[in-house]
Design a protein around this motif. Structure first.
Motif, PDB file in Angstrom:
ATOM      1  N   LEU A  34       0.808  -1.221   0.000  1.00  0.00           N
ATOM      2  CA  LEU A  34       0.000   0.000   0.000  1.00  0.00           C
ATOM      3  C   LEU A  34       0.840   1.270   0.000  1.00  0.00           C
ATOM      4  CD1 LEU A  34      -2.843  -0.990   2.502  1.00  0.00           C
ATOM      5  CD2 LEU A  34      -2.908  -0.980   0.008  1.00  0.00           C
ATOM      6  N   HIS A  35       2.149   1.138   0.071  1.00  0.00           N
ATOM      7  CA  HIS A  35       3.014   2.313   0.040  1.00  0.00           C
ATOM      8  C   HIS A  35       3.151   2.828  -1.398  1.00  0.00           C
ATOM      9  CE1 HIS A  35       4.063   1.167   4.143  1.00  0.00           C
ATOM     10  NE2 HIS A  35       4.686   2.330   4.276  1.00  0.00           N
ATOM     11  N   PRO A  36       3.528   4.083  -1.551  1.00  0.00           N
ATOM     12  CA  PRO A  36       3.700   4.642  -2.903  1.00  0.00           C
ATOM     13  C   PRO A  36       4.728   3.853  -3.705  1.00  0.00           C
ATOM     14  CG  PRO A  36       3.651   6.398  -1.273  1.00  0.00           C
ATOM     15  CD  PRO A  36       3.704   5.112  -0.501  1.00  0.00           C
ATOM     16  N   SER A  37       4.465   3.687  -4.981  1.00  0.00           N
ATOM     17  CA  SER A  37       5.354   2.940  -5.861  1.00  0.00           C
ATOM     18  C   SER A  37       6.724   3.596  -5.918  1.00  0.00           C
ATOM     19  CB  SER A  37       4.752   2.873  -7.272  1.00  0.00           C
ATOM     20  OG  SER A  37       5.601   2.177  -8.142  1.00  0.00           O
ATOM     21  N   GLY A  38       7.768   2.773  -5.844  1.00  0.00           N
ATOM     22  CA  GLY A  38       9.136   3.268  -5.914  1.00  0.00           C
ATOM     23  C   GLY A  38       9.761   3.566  -4.577  1.00  0.00           C
ATOM     24  N   THR A  39       8.999   3.502  -3.480  1.00  0.00           N
ATOM     25  CA  THR A  39       9.544   3.779  -2.151  1.00  0.00           C
ATOM     26  C   THR A  39      10.097   2.496  -1.537  1.00  0.00           C
ATOM     27  OG1 THR A  39       7.376   3.423  -1.112  1.00  0.00           O
ATOM     28  CG2 THR A  39       7.929   5.676  -1.810  1.00  0.00           C
ATOM     29  N   TYR A  40      10.808   2.645  -0.433  1.00  0.00           N
ATOM     30  CA  TYR A  40      11.393   1.514   0.279  1.00  0.00           C
ATOM     31  C   TYR A  40      10.897   1.526   1.718  1.00  0.00           C
ATOM     32  CZ  TYR A  40      14.510   1.035  -3.715  1.00  0.00           C
ATOM     33  OH  TYR A  40      15.010   0.869  -4.979  1.00  0.00           O
ATOM     34  N   PRO A  41       9.669   1.065   1.960  1.00  0.00           N
ATOM     35  CA  PRO A  41       9.113   1.098   3.320  1.00  0.00           C
ATOM     36  C   PRO A  41       9.839   0.120   4.229  1.00  0.00           C
ATOM     37  CG  PRO A  41       7.671  -0.092   1.842  1.00  0.00           C
ATOM     38  CD  PRO A  41       8.746   0.500   0.986  1.00  0.00           C
ATOM     39  N   SER A  42       9.836   0.421   5.496  1.00  0.00           N
ATOM     40  CA  SER A  42      10.479  -0.436   6.488  1.00  0.00           C
ATOM     41  C   SER A  42       9.486  -0.757   7.590  1.00  0.00           C
ATOM     42  CB  SER A  42      11.713   0.250   7.088  1.00  0.00           C
ATOM     43  OG  SER A  42      11.350   1.467   7.715  1.00  0.00           O
ATOM     44  N   TRP A  46       2.017   1.870   8.658  1.00  0.00           N
ATOM     45  CA  TRP A  46       0.890   2.097   7.764  1.00  0.00           C
ATOM     46  C   TRP A  46       1.109   3.385   6.983  1.00  0.00           C
ATOM     47  CZ3 TRP A  46      -2.992  -0.941   6.276  1.00  0.00           C
ATOM     48  CH2 TRP A  46      -4.061  -0.375   5.586  1.00  0.00           C
ATOM     49  N   PRO A  47       0.944   3.374   5.667  1.00  0.00           N
ATOM     50  CA  PRO A  47       1.213   4.583   4.874  1.00  0.00           C
ATOM     51  C   PRO A  47       0.189   5.677   5.148  1.00  0.00           C
ATOM     52  CG  PRO A  47       0.221   2.889   3.506  1.00  0.00           C
ATOM     53  CD  PRO A  47       0.509   2.239   4.823  1.00  0.00           C
ATOM     54  N   ASP A  48       0.627   6.925   5.007  1.00  0.00           N
ATOM     55  CA  ASP A  48      -0.287   8.048   5.208  1.00  0.00           C
ATOM     56  C   ASP A  48      -1.387   8.074   4.159  1.00  0.00           C
ATOM     57  OD1 ASP A  48       1.270   8.855   7.352  1.00  0.00           O
ATOM     58  OD2 ASP A  48       2.579  10.099   6.078  1.00  0.00           O
ATOM     59  N   SER A  49      -1.048   7.695   2.950  1.00  0.00           N
ATOM     60  CA  SER A  49      -2.021   7.666   1.861  1.00  0.00           C
ATOM     61  C   SER A  49      -1.922   6.303   1.174  1.00  0.00           C
ATOM     62  CB  SER A  49      -1.750   8.793   0.862  1.00  0.00           C
ATOM     63  OG  SER A  49      -2.669   8.739  -0.220  1.00  0.00           O
ATOM     64  N   PRO A  50      -2.734   5.317   1.604  1.00  0.00           N
ATOM     65  CA  PRO A  50      -2.652   3.968   1.024  1.00  0.00           C
ATOM     66  C   PRO A  50      -2.897   3.983  -0.484  1.00  0.00           C
ATOM     67  CG  PRO A  50      -3.999   3.963   3.012  1.00  0.00           C
ATOM     68  CD  PRO A  50      -3.744   5.397   2.672  1.00  0.00           C
ATOM     69  N   GLN A  51      -2.018   3.341  -1.203  1.00  0.00           N
ATOM     70  CA  GLN A  51      -2.098   3.292  -2.665  1.00  0.00           C
ATOM     71  C   GLN A  51      -2.763   1.974  -3.089  1.00  0.00           C
ATOM     72  OE1 GLN A  51      -1.013   6.008  -4.560  1.00  0.00           O
ATOM     73  NE2 GLN A  51      -0.766   6.923  -2.520  1.00  0.00           N
TER      74      GLN A  51
END
Length: 274
Positions: A34-42, A46-51
């Protein structure tokens, strides 16, 4: 009574721990997807703006419409044939007890110990000589053969528990061997058949090694096998890769959740009979 309560508590805690170990990776995949495409979540943040659109993008990028069709065709080629041959052989070994059935059963037991990785090289050359490389038959035919040992042993375990009096009564009524098999024993074997069908479906749908080695066209592989090509193209886009992995898992999870009662019932039936 105190020991019983303590054992019950420990058992429940272990079940909760095992459930958490099983579920946490799926939650991590879902949150990462659900994180923005191209990011590297760890972590599990939970993302601020679910994609939510990442799932649609992954579906389109992996061309999963064709993959669903390809996987379905492979499953339809493998599962019915494996059920038919495994049931026939299991009936012969477990109930008819034909001459030499012990040696034949031992051969199938040895085949059960044969890993896919140990035969992939000779299998590649054999499929190549047959002219089946880069076709779905390169996956279907080897899987039918590789699933035979387990299918035969599974069905034999059911038929060997069937009472001989049942067959004798059918013989007295004039039933042939085929009628005895098809009209008497197959209906009674439906729990074992349904659970075997679920296992074969899951193993076929998730087949990775044969699909990667024997088929070059991702559109002719299983969904799990096509994940390798998808990873090579989108391996740097972690959210999109996680979304694609979850989409591939959805069919197997759906089938297992729908038929889990039959699967557990078949296992319990086998344990009681044993």
């Amino acid at each position: 009574m105190i020991a019983t309560r303590r054992e019950t508590l420990i058992g429940r805690l272990l079940l909760v721990l095992l459930m958490a170990i099983t579920i946490v990776p799926f939650i991590s995949l879902f949150v990462t997807a659900l994180h923005p495409s191209g990011t590297y979540p760890s972590g599990l943040s939970w993302p601020d703006s679910p994609q939510w659109g990442n799932f649609l993008d992954a579906f389109r990028a992996a061309n999963m419409g064709k993959l669903l069709l390809s996987s379905s065709l492979i499953v339809l080629g493998v599962v019915p044939a494996s059920l038919l041959f495994g049931t026939l052989a299991g009936f012969a070994f477990g109930h008819l007890r034909m001459p030499g059935h012990r040696i034949g059963f031992l051969v199938f037991v040895l085949g059960l110990t044969l890993p896919f990785e140990g035969i992939i090289t000779p299998l590649y050359y054999q499929v190549r000589d047959m002219g089946l490389l880069n076709t779905r038959w390169a996956i279907i035919l080897p899987l039918i053969g590789l699933f035979m040992p387990f299918s035969v042993i599974w069905m034999r375990a059911h038929f060997v528990t069937m009472p001989d009096d049942l067959s004798e009564a059918a013989r007295i009524d004039g039933a042939s061997t085929w009628q005895l098999f098809w009209r008497v024993h197959v209906p009674l074997a439906m729990p074992a058949l349904s659970s075997l069908a679920i296992l074969l479906f899951l193993w076929t749908w998730n087949q990775f090694l044969l699909a990667i080695v024997l088929v070059d066209d991702p559109a002719k592989r299983t969904m799990a096998g096509a994940l390798g090509a998808f990873q090579g193209q989108w391996g740097t886009d972690i959210p999109l890769l996680c979304a694609g992995a979850l989409l591939i898992l959805v069919p197997t999870l759906t089938v297992f959740l729908i038929f889990q009662r039959r699967f557990v019932a078949a296992l319990l039936q086998g344990s009681i009979k044993g």
